[in-house]
Write a protein that holds these residues in place. Sequence first.
Motif, PDB file in Angstrom:
ATOM      1  N   ARG A  49      25.650  14.736   1.351  1.00 35.75           N
ATOM      2  CA  ARG A  49      26.113  13.710   0.423  1.00 35.75           C
ATOM      3  C   ARG A  49      25.482  12.407   0.828  1.00 35.75           C
ATOM      4  NH1 ARG A  49      32.031  11.301  -0.705  1.00 35.75           N
ATOM      5  NH2 ARG A  49      31.566  10.510  -2.764  1.00 35.75           N
ATOM      6  N   GLY A  50      25.373  11.476  -0.069  1.00 31.36           N
ATOM      7  CA  GLY A  50      24.809  10.188   0.296  1.00 31.36           C
ATOM      8  C   GLY A  50      24.727   9.249  -0.884  1.00 31.36           C
ATOM      9  N   LYS A  51      24.094   8.093  -0.625  1.00 35.29           N
ATOM     10  CA  LYS A  51      23.962   7.088  -1.653  1.00 35.29           C
ATOM     11  C   LYS A  51      22.827   6.153  -1.272  1.00 35.29           C
ATOM     12  CE  LYS A  51      26.367   3.275  -3.823  1.00 35.29           C
ATOM     13  NZ  LYS A  51      27.618   2.520  -3.917  1.00 35.29           N
ATOM     14  N   ALA A  52      22.109   5.680  -2.260  1.00 31.85           N
ATOM     15  CA  ALA A  52      21.111   4.630  -2.061  1.00 31.85           C
ATOM     16  C   ALA A  52      21.275   3.645  -3.210  1.00 31.85           C
ATOM     17  CB  ALA A  52      19.706   5.209  -2.058  1.00 31.85           C
ATOM     18  N   ALA A  53      21.369   2.381  -2.902  1.00 31.06           N
ATOM     19  CA  ALA A  53      21.516   1.360  -3.927  1.00 31.06           C
ATOM     20  C   ALA A  53      20.413   0.322  -3.720  1.00 31.06           C
ATOM     21  CB  ALA A  53      22.880   0.703  -3.834  1.00 31.06           C
ATOM     22  N   PHE A  54      19.743  -0.020  -4.789  1.00 31.40           N
ATOM     23  CA  PHE A  54      18.641  -0.985  -4.687  1.00 31.40           C
ATOM     24  C   PHE A  54      18.842  -2.123  -5.629  1.00 31.40           C
ATOM     25  CE2 PHE A  54      17.111   3.204  -3.585  1.00 31.40           C
ATOM     26  CZ  PHE A  54      16.544   2.977  -2.359  1.00 31.40           C
ATOM     27  N   MET A 104       0.821  -1.185   0.000  1.00 30.03           N
ATOM     28  CA  MET A 104       0.000   0.000   0.000  1.00 30.03           C
ATOM     29  C   MET A 104       0.871   1.259   0.000  1.00 30.03           C
ATOM     30  SD  MET A 104      -3.046   1.116   2.679  1.00 30.03           S
ATOM     31  CE  MET A 104      -3.044  -0.500   3.343  1.00 30.03           C
ATOM     32  N   LEU A 105       1.944   1.257   0.772  1.00 32.50           N
ATOM     33  CA  LEU A 105       2.815   2.432   0.829  1.00 32.50           C
ATOM     34  C   LEU A 105       3.531   2.683  -0.492  1.00 32.50           C
ATOM     35  CD1 LEU A 105       4.284   1.903   4.385  1.00 32.50           C
ATOM     36  CD2 LEU A 105       2.680   3.687   3.674  1.00 32.50           C
ATOM     37  N   LEU A 106       3.780   1.638  -1.237  1.00 32.90           N
ATOM     38  CA  LEU A 106       4.463   1.805  -2.514  1.00 32.90           C
ATOM     39  C   LEU A 106       3.597   2.497  -3.546  1.00 32.90           C
ATOM     40  CD1 LEU A 106       6.400  -1.565  -2.744  1.00 32.90           C
ATOM     41  CD2 LEU A 106       7.263   0.687  -2.059  1.00 32.90           C
ATOM     42  N   THR A 107       2.278   2.549  -3.341  1.00 30.55           N
ATOM     43  CA  THR A 107       1.425   3.283  -4.272  1.00 30.55           C
ATOM     44  C   THR A 107       1.702   4.783  -4.191  1.00 30.55           C
ATOM     45  OG1 THR A 107      -0.445   3.556  -2.734  1.00 30.55           O
ATOM     46  CG2 THR A 107      -0.415   1.554  -4.095  1.00 30.55           C
ATOM     47  N   GLY A 108       2.408   5.218  -3.165  1.00 28.91           N
ATOM     48  CA  GLY A 108       2.799   6.614  -3.044  1.00 28.91           C
ATOM     49  C   GLY A 108       3.736   7.057  -4.149  1.00 28.91           C
ATOM     50  N   LEU A 109       4.265   6.092  -4.908  1.00 26.62           N
ATOM     51  CA  LEU A 109       5.148   6.395  -6.033  1.00 26.62           C
ATOM     52  C   LEU A 109       4.420   6.374  -7.373  1.00 26.62           C
ATOM     53  CD1 LEU A 109       8.216   4.260  -4.947  1.00 26.62           C
ATOM     54  CD2 LEU A 109       8.058   6.748  -4.953  1.00 26.62           C
ATOM     55  N   ASP A 110       3.157   5.932  -7.385  1.00 23.18           N
ATOM     56  CA  ASP A 110       2.386   5.854  -8.627  1.00 23.18           C
ATOM     57  C   ASP A 110       2.144   7.245  -9.206  1.00 23.18           C
ATOM     58  OD1 ASP A 110       2.300   3.147  -8.169  1.00 23.18           O
ATOM     59  OD2 ASP A 110       0.177   3.092  -7.620  1.00 23.18           O
ATOM     60  N   GLU A 111       1.963   7.296 -10.505  1.00 25.41           N
ATOM     61  CA  GLU A 111       1.666   8.558 -11.188  1.00 25.41           C
ATOM     62  C   GLU A 111       0.487   9.255 -10.518  1.00 25.41           C
ATOM     63  OE1 GLU A 111       2.259  11.596 -13.700  1.00 25.41           O
ATOM     64  OE2 GLU A 111       3.462   9.777 -13.721  1.00 25.41           O
ATOM     65  N   GLU A 170      10.598  10.441   3.680  1.00 28.35           N
ATOM     66  CA  GLU A 170      10.321  11.314   2.553  1.00 28.35           C
ATOM     67  C   GLU A 170      11.211  12.541   2.633  1.00 28.35           C
ATOM     68  OE1 GLU A 170       6.220  12.414   2.555  1.00 28.35           O
ATOM     69  OE2 GLU A 170       5.544  10.353   2.785  1.00 28.35           O
ATOM     70  N   GLY A 171      11.611  13.043   1.492  1.00 22.76           N
ATOM     71  CA  GLY A 171      12.354  14.290   1.412  1.00 22.76           C
ATOM     72  C   GLY A 171      11.658  15.189   0.411  1.00 22.76           C
ATOM     73  N   TRP A 172      11.448  16.434   0.793  1.00 23.48           N
ATOM     74  CA  TRP A 172      10.702  17.384  -0.034  1.00 23.48           C
ATOM     75  C   TRP A 172      11.531  18.628  -0.290  1.00 23.48           C
ATOM     76  CZ3 TRP A 172       5.942  16.254  -2.039  1.00 23.48           C
ATOM     77  CH2 TRP A 172       5.379  15.047  -1.596  1.00 23.48           C
ATOM     78  N   THR A 173      11.232  19.296  -1.389  1.00 22.37           N
ATOM     79  CA  THR A 173      11.949  20.516  -1.729  1.00 22.37           C
ATOM     80  C   THR A 173      11.727  21.605  -0.691  1.00 22.37           C
ATOM     81  OG1 THR A 173      10.105  21.079  -3.183  1.00 22.37           O
ATOM     82  CG2 THR A 173      12.058  20.125  -4.220  1.00 22.37           C
ATOM     83  N   SER A 174      10.568  21.593  -0.031  1.00 21.80           N
ATOM     84  CA  SER A 174      10.302  22.522   1.073  1.00 21.80           C
ATOM     85  C   SER A 174       9.134  21.993   1.897  1.00 21.80           C
ATOM     86  CB  SER A 174       9.963  23.936   0.556  1.00 21.80           C
ATOM     87  OG  SER A 174       8.689  23.942  -0.050  1.00 21.80           O
ATOM     88  N   GLU A 175       9.039  22.459   3.121  1.00 26.75           N
ATOM     89  CA  GLU A 175       7.914  22.070   3.974  1.00 26.75           C
ATOM     90  C   GLU A 175       6.606  22.556   3.355  1.00 26.75           C
ATOM     91  OE1 GLU A 175       6.488  22.298   8.651  1.00 26.75           O
ATOM     92  OE2 GLU A 175       8.218  23.464   7.999  1.00 26.75           O
ATOM     93  N   GLU A 176       6.628  23.720   2.741  1.00 28.84           N
ATOM     94  CA  GLU A 176       5.433  24.275   2.102  1.00 28.84           C
ATOM     95  C   GLU A 176       4.964  23.387   0.952  1.00 28.84           C
ATOM     96  OE1 GLU A 176       8.276  26.101   2.672  1.00 28.84           O
ATOM     97  OE2 GLU A 176       7.502  27.154   4.424  1.00 28.84           O
ATOM     98  N   VAL A 213      12.874  12.368  -2.163  1.00 31.17           N
ATOM     99  CA  VAL A 213      13.171  11.072  -1.547  1.00 31.17           C
ATOM    100  C   VAL A 213      11.855  10.456  -1.099  1.00 31.17           C
ATOM    101  CG1 VAL A 213      14.282   9.852   0.372  1.00 31.17           C
ATOM    102  CG2 VAL A 213      15.425  11.816  -0.668  1.00 31.17           C
ATOM    103  N   TYR A 214      11.632   9.194  -1.472  1.00 34.58           N
ATOM    104  CA  TYR A 214      10.486   8.438  -0.968  1.00 34.58           C
ATOM    105  C   TYR A 214      10.999   7.027  -0.780  1.00 34.58           C
ATOM    106  CZ  TYR A 214       5.753   6.713  -0.329  1.00 34.58           C
ATOM    107  OH  TYR A 214       4.611   6.137   0.204  1.00 34.58           O
ATOM    108  N   LEU A 215      11.319   6.654   0.442  1.00 28.61           N
ATOM    109  CA  LEU A 215      11.960   5.384   0.743  1.00 28.61           C
ATOM    110  C   LEU A 215      11.101   4.591   1.714  1.00 28.61           C
ATOM    111  CD1 LEU A 215      14.487   3.547   0.571  1.00 28.61           C
ATOM    112  CD2 LEU A 215      15.423   4.862   2.489  1.00 28.61           C
ATOM    113  N   VAL A 216      10.680   3.413   1.280  1.00 23.08           N
ATOM    114  CA  VAL A 216       9.907   2.504   2.123  1.00 23.08           C
ATOM    115  C   VAL A 216      10.828   1.354   2.499  1.00 23.08           C
ATOM    116  CG1 VAL A 216       7.890   0.985   2.235  1.00 23.08           C
ATOM    117  CG2 VAL A 216       7.771   3.109   0.910  1.00 23.08           C
ATOM    118  N   SER A 217      10.948   1.078   3.796  1.00 24.95           N
ATOM    119  CA  SER A 217      11.820  -0.008   4.240  1.00 24.95           C
ATOM    120  C   SER A 217      11.183  -0.759   5.404  1.00 24.95           C
ATOM    121  CB  SER A 217      13.193   0.534   4.651  1.00 24.95           C
ATOM    122  OG  SER A 217      13.067   1.482   5.682  1.00 24.95           O
TER     123      SER A 217
END
Length: 82
Positions: A77-82, A1-8, A36-42, A19-23
């Motif tokens: 800086r960072g990295k994510a590998a899937f 269900m949480l992965l639907t947050g990435l759907d169009e 989640e990471g957003w360009t701004s809180e607004e 950033v939208y990371l489900v783990s």
Amino acid sequence: MLLTGLDEGSPGASEHCVVYLVSRSASDPDVVHVIEGWTSEEDHHRIFAGEAAQDIVARIGGLLAKESEYADHVPVRGKAAF
């Protein structure tokens, strides 16, 4: 269900969601984390005021162990590998 947050049309597909990371927890498979990471809180508030985001929130609301927490991280800086 949480992965639907990435759907169009969903919040995670927004250009403002960087950033939208489900783990899952390694020690408890029943525990799931969403980061989640957003360009701004607004931008986050504006996107989550929309119908698609409100639908997801309504569907997962009963599964939440606690309210979401806001943190104002600035990536260095960072990295994510899937």
